[in-house]
Design a protein around this motif. Structure first.
Motif, PDB file in Angstrom:
ATOM      1  N   LEU A 109       0.816  -1.219   0.000  1.00 11.94           N
ATOM      2  CA  LEU A 109       0.000   0.000   0.000  1.00 11.94           C
ATOM      3  C   LEU A 109       0.846   1.264   0.000  1.00 11.94           C
ATOM      4  N   ARG A 110       2.108   1.134   0.392  1.00 11.91           N
ATOM      5  CA  ARG A 110       3.023   2.290   0.346  1.00 11.91           C
ATOM      6  C   ARG A 110       3.808   2.351  -0.953  1.00 11.91           C
ATOM      7  N   ASP A 111       3.520   1.467  -1.885  1.00 10.84           N
ATOM      8  CA  ASP A 111       4.217   1.495  -3.170  1.00 10.84           C
ATOM      9  C   ASP A 111       3.878   2.786  -3.918  1.00 10.84           C
ATOM     10  N   ARG A 112       4.841   3.288  -4.669  1.00 14.09           N
ATOM     11  CA  ARG A 112       4.662   4.578  -5.339  1.00 14.09           C
ATOM     12  C   ARG A 112       3.501   4.546  -6.338  1.00 14.09           C
ATOM     13  N   THR A 113       3.398   3.485  -7.117  1.00 15.30           N
ATOM     14  CA  THR A 113       2.323   3.416  -8.102  1.00 15.30           C
ATOM     15  C   THR A 113       0.950   3.313  -7.444  1.00 15.30           C
ATOM     16  N   VAL A 114       0.879   2.607  -6.334  1.00 15.88           N
ATOM     17  CA  VAL A 114      -0.398   2.495  -5.621  1.00 15.88           C
ATOM     18  C   VAL A 114      -0.791   3.841  -5.013  1.00 15.88           C
ATOM     19  N   LEU A 115       0.163   4.542  -4.424  1.00 15.81           N
ATOM     20  CA  LEU A 115      -0.137   5.853  -3.849  1.00 15.81           C
ATOM     21  C   LEU A 115      -0.607   6.833  -4.921  1.00 15.81           C
ATOM     22  N   THR A 116      -0.016   6.758  -6.104  1.00 12.08           N
ATOM     23  CA  THR A 116      -0.447   7.635  -7.198  1.00 12.08           C
ATOM     24  C   THR A 116      -1.878   7.324  -7.617  1.00 12.08           C
ATOM     25  N   ALA A 117      -2.205   6.037  -7.715  1.00 14.04           N
ATOM     26  CA  ALA A 117      -3.564   5.658  -8.099  1.00 14.04           C
ATOM     27  C   ALA A 117      -4.581   6.007  -7.024  1.00 14.04           C
ATOM     28  N   LEU A 118      -4.185   5.988  -5.767  1.00 12.85           N
ATOM     29  CA  LEU A 118      -5.104   6.337  -4.684  1.00 12.85           C
ATOM     30  C   LEU A 118      -5.505   7.805  -4.714  1.00 12.85           C
ATOM     31  N   ARG A 119      -4.680   8.652  -5.316  1.00  9.85           N
ATOM     32  CA  ARG A 119      -4.995  10.077  -5.401  1.00  9.85           C
ATOM     33  C   ARG A 119      -5.911  10.416  -6.567  1.00  9.85           C
ATOM     34  N   ALA A 120      -6.229   9.444  -7.394  1.00  8.76           N
ATOM     35  CA  ALA A 120      -7.099   9.702  -8.541  1.00  8.76           C
ATOM     36  C   ALA A 120      -8.529   9.948  -8.075  1.00  8.76           C
ATOM     37  N   PRO A 121      -9.300  10.759  -8.798  1.00  6.92           N
ATOM     38  CA  PRO A 121     -10.704  11.017  -8.413  1.00  6.92           C
ATOM     39  C   PRO A 121     -11.518   9.728  -8.449  1.00  6.92           C
ATOM     40  N   GLY A 122     -12.316   9.519  -7.414  1.00  6.53           N
ATOM     41  CA  GLY A 122     -13.182   8.352  -7.349  1.00  6.53           C
ATOM     42  C   GLY A 122     -12.505   7.077  -6.899  1.00  6.53           C
ATOM     43  N   ALA A 123     -11.230   7.123  -6.496  1.00  5.97           N
ATOM     44  CA  ALA A 123     -10.521   5.921  -6.073  1.00  5.97           C
ATOM     45  C   ALA A 123     -10.922   5.539  -4.655  1.00  5.97           C
ATOM     46  N   LEU A 124     -10.710   4.275  -4.331  1.00  4.77           N
ATOM     47  CA  LEU A 124     -10.964   3.803  -2.978  1.00  4.77           C
ATOM     48  C   LEU A 124      -9.950   4.412  -2.009  1.00  4.77           C
ATOM     49  N   THR A 125     -10.310   4.418  -0.746  1.00  5.36           N
ATOM     50  CA  THR A 125      -9.364   4.865   0.268  1.00  5.36           C
ATOM     51  C   THR A 125      -8.414   3.716   0.632  1.00  5.36           C
ATOM     52  N   THR A 126      -7.368   4.068   1.353  1.00  2.09           N
ATOM     53  CA  THR A 126      -6.403   3.051   1.760  1.00  2.09           C
ATOM     54  C   THR A 126      -7.042   2.012   2.674  1.00  2.09           C
ATOM     55  N   ASP A 127      -7.898   2.450   3.590  1.00  5.91           N
ATOM     56  CA  ASP A 127      -8.550   1.504   4.504  1.00  5.91           C
ATOM     57  C   ASP A 127      -9.497   0.574   3.761  1.00  5.91           C
ATOM     58  N   GLN A 128     -10.224   1.100   2.808  1.00  3.56           N
ATOM     59  CA  GLN A 128     -11.123   0.248   2.035  1.00  3.56           C
ATOM     60  C   GLN A 128     -10.343  -0.795   1.245  1.00  3.56           C
ATOM     61  N   LEU A 129      -9.240  -0.369   0.665  1.00  4.43           N
ATOM     62  CA  LEU A 129      -8.428  -1.311  -0.100  1.00  4.43           C
ATOM     63  C   LEU A 129      -7.801  -2.360   0.806  1.00  4.43           C
ATOM     64  N   ARG A 130      -7.393  -1.973   2.004  1.00  6.54           N
ATOM     65  CA  ARG A 130      -6.813  -2.937   2.947  1.00  6.54           C
ATOM     66  C   ARG A 130      -7.848  -3.966   3.388  1.00  6.54           C
ATOM     67  N   VAL A 131      -9.059  -3.512   3.652  1.00  7.08           N
ATOM     68  CA  VAL A 131     -10.116  -4.447   4.073  1.00  7.08           C
ATOM     69  C   VAL A 131     -10.405  -5.453   2.971  1.00  7.08           C
ATOM     70  N   ARG A 132     -10.454  -4.996   1.730  1.00  4.05           N
ATOM     71  CA  ARG A 132     -10.699  -5.921   0.625  1.00  4.05           C
ATOM     72  C   ARG A 132      -9.565  -6.925   0.473  1.00  4.05           C
ATOM     73  N   ALA A 133      -8.328  -6.458   0.607  1.00  4.22           N
ATOM     74  CA  ALA A 133      -7.187  -7.362   0.465  1.00  4.22           C
ATOM     75  C   ALA A 133      -7.142  -8.387   1.591  1.00  4.22           C
ATOM     76  N   LEU A 134      -7.525  -8.004   2.789  1.00  6.37           N
ATOM     77  CA  LEU A 134      -7.580  -8.964   3.897  1.00  6.37           C
ATOM     78  C   LEU A 134      -8.708  -9.969   3.695  1.00  6.37           C
ATOM     79  N   ARG A 135      -9.795  -9.514   3.139  1.00  5.60           N
ATOM     80  CA  ARG A 135     -10.916 -10.422   2.883  1.00  5.60           C
ATOM     81  C   ARG A 135     -10.570 -11.443   1.811  1.00  5.60           C
ATOM     82  N   ASP A 136      -9.810 -11.035   0.793  1.00  7.69           N
ATOM     83  CA  ASP A 136      -9.436 -11.929  -0.306  1.00  7.69           C
ATOM     84  C   ASP A 136      -8.017 -12.458  -0.140  1.00  7.69           C
ATOM     85  N   ALA A 137      -7.597 -12.670   1.092  1.00 11.20           N
ATOM     86  CA  ALA A 137      -6.212 -13.085   1.336  1.00 11.20           C
ATOM     87  C   ALA A 137      -5.887 -14.415   0.663  1.00 11.20           C
ATOM     88  N   ASP A 138      -6.787 -15.381   0.746  1.00 11.40           N
ATOM     89  CA  ASP A 138      -6.506 -16.698   0.150  1.00 11.40           C
ATOM     90  C   ASP A 138      -6.406 -16.606  -1.369  1.00 11.40           C
TER      91      ASP A 138
END
Length: 286
Positions: free
Chosen positions: A23-52
């Motif tokens: 989540l601290r990767d440069r490309t991910v941080l750039t995409a997170l600043r785009a209009p309409g993008a998910l927040t970091t917490d939302q993306l983390r929750v999804r990644a934890l849910r789809d861990a397997d």
């Protein structure tokens, strides 16, 4: 792999640490600043849910890592009372009844005794030299005092080196009992490979798939977005060839002569009024 192993509970903390790094990767941080993008917490929750599902991308490396870890745990431990193969310095110097040996005691006491002796000898030597500068005993005491001081410094250096070697050796032998060094090294390499595969083939592609596409960076050498250029329309000007016509009888249509040309008529070239002389035969001449 067709059936990748599920992510075990003991490896989920490692998965969460890798997710935080991704989540601290440069490309991910750039995409997170785009209009309409998910927040970091939302993306983390999804990644934890789809861990397997995410971990399945590194299933081959994970299976290899868990198999080596199970083999290492299955290695029989060393029997109790058996000294390790490469004991530390303190283990080598320990006596049979569990107390410290002679060498460690001397390592601690020698610098103290040497410095006390050096202090006494130097004090007495300087007092005697002050009373009688030519006294031989004073010079001998000063020499002995300086030698004792040097011996104390040397003993302290030996003690420090011994402690450092002990810490290094004990740290190297801190692995669980029965650990095979080669298997432990192979396990560490397998863990690094699994972490790299999980990050590059699992986490980062998943995060980018849930974020808006990042626009391409502008070309180097120009600020901002380069303007679009279209090729100029090189079409011929509205020009037609002049109409050249032969002059008419009245001389009009000649572009080189201003105004109307004077009318010319063909001259009448006729023979002059002349008649041939009348010749008669000689008989008619008088």
């Amino acid at each position: 792999m067709n059936n990748p192993p599920p992510l075990l509970a003991e490896d989920r903390p490692e998965y969460e640490r890798l997710l935080a790094e991704a989540l601290r990767d440069r490309t991910v941080l750039t995409a997170l600043r785009a209009p309409g993008a998910l927040t970091t917490d939302q993306l983390r929750v999804r990644a934890l849910r789809d861990a397997d599902t995410i971990a399945a991308a590194a299933g081959t490396e994970y299976a290899h890592y868990t198999r080596l870890r199970d083999d290492l745990r299955a290695t029989p431990p060393v029997p109790e009372g058996t000294e390790p193969t490469a004991p530390g310095l303190l283990t080598q110097l320990r006596s049979a009844n569990g107390g410290a040996g002679l060498f460690p005691v001397l390592t601690v006491l020698t610098p103290i005794l040497a410095w006390v002796a050096a202090l006494v000898l130097l004090l007495i030597g300087y007092l005697l030299r002050a009373a009688d500068p030519e006294l031989v005993l004073a010079r001998s005491l000063l020499t002995a005092g300086w030698i004792a001081l040097a011996a104390g410094v040397a003993a302290m250096a030996v003690g420090i080196i011994g402690l450092v070697l002990t810490a290094v050796r004990d740290g190297a032998g801190a692995a669980p009992a029965g650990t095979d060094p080669e298997l432990a090294a192979e396990l560490a390499a397998a863990r690094r490979e699994w972490r790299t595969a999980l990050r590059d083939r699992g986490l980062l592609p998943y995060l980018h798939a849930g974020l808006p596409a990042v626009p391409a960076a502008p070309a180097a050498g120009g600020p901002g977005v380069r303007p679009e250029f279209s090729s100029p329309d090189f079409t011929g000007p509205g020009y037609s060839s002049p109409s050249f016509t032969s002059p008419g009888p009245d001389g009009s249509g000649d572009p080189g002569v201003p105004g109307p040309r004077p009318a010319f008529t063909t001259p009448d070239f006729t023979g002059p009024g002349y008649s041939s002389p009348s010749f008669t035969s000689p008989d008619d001449v008088p």
